[in-house]
Scaffold this motif. Structure first.
Motif, PDB file in Angstrom:
ATOM      1  N   GLY A 103       0.797  -1.223   0.000  1.00 48.17           N
ATOM      2  CA  GLY A 103       0.000   0.000   0.000  1.00 48.17           C
ATOM      3  C   GLY A 103       0.828   1.270   0.000  1.00 48.17           C
ATOM      4  O   GLY A 103       0.314   2.356   0.226  1.00 48.17           O
ATOM      5  N   TRP A 104       2.135   1.135  -0.224  1.00 48.41           N
ATOM      6  CA  TRP A 104       3.002   2.301  -0.236  1.00 48.41           C
ATOM      7  C   TRP A 104       2.972   2.943  -1.603  1.00 48.41           C
ATOM      8  O   TRP A 104       2.847   2.284  -2.628  1.00 48.41           O
ATOM      9  CB  TRP A 104       4.438   1.926   0.098  1.00 48.41           C
ATOM     10  N   GLN A 105       3.105   4.260  -1.605  1.00 50.11           N
ATOM     11  CA  GLN A 105       3.209   5.005  -2.845  1.00 50.11           C
ATOM     12  C   GLN A 105       4.407   5.937  -2.744  1.00 50.11           C
ATOM     13  O   GLN A 105       4.871   6.236  -1.642  1.00 50.11           O
ATOM     14  CB  GLN A 105       1.949   5.833  -3.087  1.00 50.11           C
ATOM     15  N   TYR A 106       4.886   6.372  -3.849  1.00 51.62           N
ATOM     16  CA  TYR A 106       5.973   7.340  -3.836  1.00 51.62           C
ATOM     17  C   TYR A 106       5.794   8.309  -4.987  1.00 51.62           C
ATOM     18  O   TYR A 106       5.114   8.026  -5.965  1.00 51.62           O
ATOM     19  CB  TYR A 106       7.340   6.657  -3.904  1.00 51.62           C
ATOM     20  N   GLU A 107       6.426   9.476  -4.828  1.00 53.57           N
ATOM     21  CA  GLU A 107       6.435  10.484  -5.866  1.00 53.57           C
ATOM     22  C   GLU A 107       7.871  10.932  -6.074  1.00 53.57           C
ATOM     23  O   GLU A 107       8.643  10.985  -5.126  1.00 53.57           O
ATOM     24  CB  GLU A 107       5.605  11.715  -5.459  1.00 53.57           C
ATOM     25  N   VAL A 108       8.198  11.245  -7.290  1.00 46.93           N
ATOM     26  CA  VAL A 108       9.523  11.779  -7.605  1.00 46.93           C
ATOM     27  C   VAL A 108       9.362  13.275  -7.826  1.00 46.93           C
ATOM     28  O   VAL A 108       8.603  13.705  -8.680  1.00 46.93           O
ATOM     29  CB  VAL A 108      10.114  11.105  -8.857  1.00 46.93           C
ATOM     30  N   TRP A 109      10.078  14.054  -7.020  1.00 47.87           N
ATOM     31  CA  TRP A 109      10.055  15.512  -7.145  1.00 47.87           C
ATOM     32  C   TRP A 109      11.434  15.955  -7.589  1.00 47.87           C
ATOM     33  O   TRP A 109      12.433  15.628  -6.969  1.00 47.87           O
ATOM     34  CB  TRP A 109       9.731  16.167  -5.808  1.00 47.87           C
ATOM     35  N   SER A 110      11.474  16.733  -8.650  1.00 46.70           N
ATOM     36  CA  SER A 110      12.778  17.219  -9.094  1.00 46.70           C
ATOM     37  C   SER A 110      12.895  18.733  -8.946  1.00 46.70           C
ATOM     38  O   SER A 110      13.978  19.251  -8.752  1.00 46.70           O
ATOM     39  CB  SER A 110      13.033  16.819 -10.542  1.00 46.70           C
ATOM     40  N   GLU A 111      11.789  19.447  -9.013  1.00 49.00           N
ATOM     41  CA  GLU A 111      11.825  20.901  -8.918  1.00 49.00           C
ATOM     42  C   GLU A 111      10.626  21.370  -8.109  1.00 49.00           C
ATOM     43  O   GLU A 111       9.516  20.896  -8.324  1.00 49.00           O
ATOM     44  CB  GLU A 111      11.756  21.530 -10.312  1.00 49.00           C
ATOM     45  N   PRO A 112      10.830  22.318  -7.187  1.00 50.11           N
ATOM     46  CA  PRO A 112       9.678  22.869  -6.463  1.00 50.11           C
ATOM     47  C   PRO A 112       8.877  23.810  -7.352  1.00 50.11           C
ATOM     48  O   PRO A 112       9.388  24.320  -8.357  1.00 50.11           O
ATOM     49  CB  PRO A 112      10.322  23.626  -5.303  1.00 50.11           C
ATOM     50  N   ASP A 113       7.642  24.049  -6.975  1.00 58.54           N
ATOM     51  CA  ASP A 113       6.813  25.023  -7.677  1.00 58.54           C
ATOM     52  C   ASP A 113       7.507  26.382  -7.593  1.00 58.54           C
ATOM     53  O   ASP A 113       7.882  26.820  -6.509  1.00 58.54           O
ATOM     54  CB  ASP A 113       5.438  25.078  -7.024  1.00 58.54           C
ATOM     55  N   PRO A 114       7.726  27.079  -8.703  1.00 62.60           N
ATOM     56  CA  PRO A 114       8.485  28.334  -8.665  1.00 62.60           C
ATOM     57  C   PRO A 114       7.839  29.412  -7.798  1.00 62.60           C
ATOM     58  O   PRO A 114       8.539  30.192  -7.157  1.00 62.60           O
ATOM     59  CB  PRO A 114       8.552  28.771 -10.116  1.00 62.60           C
ATOM     60  N   HIS A 115       6.520  29.440  -7.717  1.00 60.33           N
ATOM     61  CA  HIS A 115       5.850  30.447  -6.891  1.00 60.33           C
ATOM     62  C   HIS A 115       6.040  30.150  -5.406  1.00 60.33           C
ATOM     63  O   HIS A 115       6.278  31.061  -4.606  1.00 60.33           O
ATOM     64  CB  HIS A 115       4.361  30.517  -7.237  1.00 60.33           C
ATOM     65  N   VAL A 116       5.951  28.896  -5.041  1.00 60.29           N
ATOM     66  CA  VAL A 116       6.166  28.512  -3.648  1.00 60.29           C
ATOM     67  C   VAL A 116       7.608  28.809  -3.255  1.00 60.29           C
ATOM     68  O   VAL A 116       7.884  29.362  -2.188  1.00 60.29           O
ATOM     69  CB  VAL A 116       5.829  27.023  -3.425  1.00 60.29           C
ATOM     70  N   LEU A 117       8.550  28.455  -4.111  1.00 59.63           N
ATOM     71  CA  LEU A 117       9.962  28.701  -3.825  1.00 59.63           C
ATOM     72  C   LEU A 117      10.247  30.191  -3.676  1.00 59.63           C
ATOM     73  O   LEU A 117      10.987  30.608  -2.778  1.00 59.63           O
ATOM     74  CB  LEU A 117      10.825  28.096  -4.926  1.00 59.63           C
ATOM     75  N   GLU A 118       9.645  31.016  -4.522  1.00 55.56           N
ATOM     76  CA  GLU A 118       9.823  32.465  -4.426  1.00 55.56           C
ATOM     77  C   GLU A 118       9.311  32.982  -3.080  1.00 55.56           C
ATOM     78  O   GLU A 118       9.968  33.795  -2.425  1.00 55.56           O
ATOM     79  CB  GLU A 118       9.086  33.152  -5.569  1.00 55.56           C
ATOM     80  N   ASN A 119       8.155  32.509  -2.660  1.00 51.38           N
ATOM     81  CA  ASN A 119       7.592  32.935  -1.379  1.00 51.38           C
ATOM     82  C   ASN A 119       8.448  32.475  -0.203  1.00 51.38           C
ATOM     83  O   ASN A 119       8.666  33.230   0.744  1.00 51.38           O
ATOM     84  CB  ASN A 119       6.165  32.408  -1.219  1.00 51.38           C
ATOM     85  N   VAL A 120       8.940  31.258  -0.256  1.00 56.20           N
ATOM     86  CA  VAL A 120       9.788  30.747   0.832  1.00 56.20           C
ATOM     87  C   VAL A 120      11.072  31.562   0.931  1.00 56.20           C
ATOM     88  O   VAL A 120      11.497  31.936   2.030  1.00 56.20           O
ATOM     89  CB  VAL A 120      10.088  29.250   0.625  1.00 56.20           C
ATOM     90  N   ARG A 121      11.676  31.861  -0.200  1.00 57.86           N
ATOM     91  CA  ARG A 121      12.907  32.665  -0.177  1.00 57.86           C
ATOM     92  C   ARG A 121      12.645  34.069   0.349  1.00 57.86           C
ATOM     93  O   ARG A 121      13.444  34.618   1.099  1.00 57.86           O
ATOM     94  CB  ARG A 121      13.511  32.730  -1.568  1.00 57.86           C
ATOM     95  N   PHE A 122      11.519  34.645  -0.039  1.00 55.19           N
ATOM     96  CA  PHE A 122      11.173  35.978   0.448  1.00 55.19           C
ATOM     97  C   PHE A 122      10.974  35.961   1.960  1.00 55.19           C
ATOM     98  O   PHE A 122      11.524  36.787   2.689  1.00 55.19           O
ATOM     99  CB  PHE A 122       9.900  36.464  -0.249  1.00 55.19           C
TER     100      PHE A 122
END
Length: 59
Positions: A5-24
């Motif tokens: 019942g395990w699932q996984y996701e591969v993430w290579s790049e964050p959402d650019p808008h979320v990343l911009e907000n986190v950096r700000f």
């Protein structure tokens, strides 16, 4: 491991808008970057509230 019942996701790049907000927002963790006199002067000025649509466009 789908049999367990395990699932996984591969993430290579964050959402650019979320990343911009986190950096700000991360900048606010560093109080030494802000001149206390400048912050006090800005608080004393009666500025209109800014919304996402009223902010200046980035070049």
């Amino acid at each position: 491991m789908t049999s367990r019942g395990w699932q996984y996701e591969v993430w290579s790049e964050p959402d650019p808008h979320v990343l911009e907000n986190v950096r700000f927002l991360a900048g606010y963790r560093r109080a030494w970057l802000f001149d206390p006199d400048l912050v006090a002067a800005l608080r004393a000025v009666d500025l209109p509230p800014m919304t996402r649509t009223s902010r200046p466009a980035r070049p």
